[in-house]
Design a protein around this motif. Structure first.
Motif, PDB file in Angstrom:
ATOM      1  N   TYR A  68       3.742   0.882  -3.252  1.00 20.79           N
ATOM      2  CA  TYR A  68       3.187   0.636  -4.582  1.00 20.79           C
ATOM      3  C   TYR A  68       3.991  -0.386  -5.383  1.00 20.79           C
ATOM      4  N   THR A  88       0.819  -1.217   0.000  1.00 11.69           N
ATOM      5  CA  THR A  88       0.000   0.000   0.000  1.00 11.69           C
ATOM      6  C   THR A  88       0.850   1.263   0.000  1.00 11.69           C
ATOM      7  N   PRO A 136      -0.790  -3.715  -6.126  1.00  7.68           N
ATOM      8  CA  PRO A 136      -1.769  -2.634  -6.268  1.00  7.68           C
ATOM      9  C   PRO A 136      -2.845  -3.071  -7.264  1.00  7.68           C
TER      10      PRO A 136
END
Length: 257
Positions: A29, A26, A75
């Motif tokens: 990335y 998170t 992601p």
């Protein structure tokens, strides 16, 4: 709500690991590829991450019914393909007319070569061929160092997934009614033995739940747990259906033939 209350205490370190992977993906990335996970680890991972809208989680183990799979957390916008999991399918032929090779024989040969179990996926043996899914970074080492299984000389090589053999796993479904979800009680039902015999097997360290040796007869099982009893095979608790009018627990379980 306390997240940990839904899991067993011995699973807390793994939960912490999954949450750290989530935070890493998170915040930075970039993707996180795990080693091969057993079914319980996959289930925990899915339950912790499955509803995250900004993330994508997929598992891969080559065979449709594979037990051990690598997980890839990315992601949400990342494209995931089979190549993303960095695995290779290795195959070797052996003289089945002269030697009988089983799953433990193959696994033992790989472990004896110094390979950790977490680097190895499922194994299939069919029609004189052995196939095993492995982490790509150890392929060269395995091909060079695993050259015999039992008394048979073998030579592994990488093959495409299009040559995947049919899985030899055959699970038979059964139902039962138990007094509780204690380990000794479920072994009694699943393996048609006495409760005392079940307790003795547990005490001797011959029983594993989710690939971990459990020596407490009162250990409570949960839906999806995998059992292994040495000399008696493997089974898994597929579904807890609820309680009967007599306060018994109705379950569905599967045994591997």
């Amino acid at each position: 709500m306390d997240l940990y209350q839904h899991f067993r205490e011995e699973e807390y370190p793994y939960i912490d690991q999954v949450l750290s992977w989530r935070d890493e993906v998170t915040e930075r990335y970039h993707s996180k590829l795990t080693d091969f996970l057993h079914p319980r680890e996959q289930k925990i991972f899915q339950s912790l991450i499955g509803n995250e809208e900004t993330l994508k989680l997929q598992f891969f183990g080559a065979w449709e019914d594979a037990e051990r799979k690598r997980a890839l957390l990315t992601p949400f916008y990342e494209e995931i393909t089979a190549k993303s999991f960095e695995v290779e399918l290795l195959q070797a032929k052996y003289p089945e007319k002269f030697v009988t090779i089983s799953h433990p024989d193959v696994l033992g040969a790989f472990l004896s070569a110094g390979i950790e179990r977490k680097k190895l996926g499922d194994i299939t043996i069919n029609d004189g061929y052995i196939q095993i899914l492995v982490a790509k970074d150890i392929t060269t080492y395995l091909i060079s160092n695993v050259t015999s299984i039992k008394k048979a000389n073998v030579q592994f090589h990488s093959i495409p997934f299009s040559q995947l053999l049919d899985s030899t796993n055959r699970w038979v479904e059964n139902t039962a009614t138990c007094s509780s979800l204690r380990l000794d009680v479920l072994i009694k039902e699943m393996y048609q033995t006495s409760r005392q015999q079940a307790a003795d097997l547990i005490k001797k360290g011959l029983v594993k739940v989710n690939f971990q040796t459990i020596e407490q007869a009162a250990f409570l099982l949960e839906e999806g747990d995998m059992l292994s009893v040495r000399g008696k095979g493997r089974s898994r608790l597929k579904e807890i259906q609820g309680k009967t009018k007599k306060d018994k627990v109705r379950i569905t379980f599967e045994k591997l033939l």
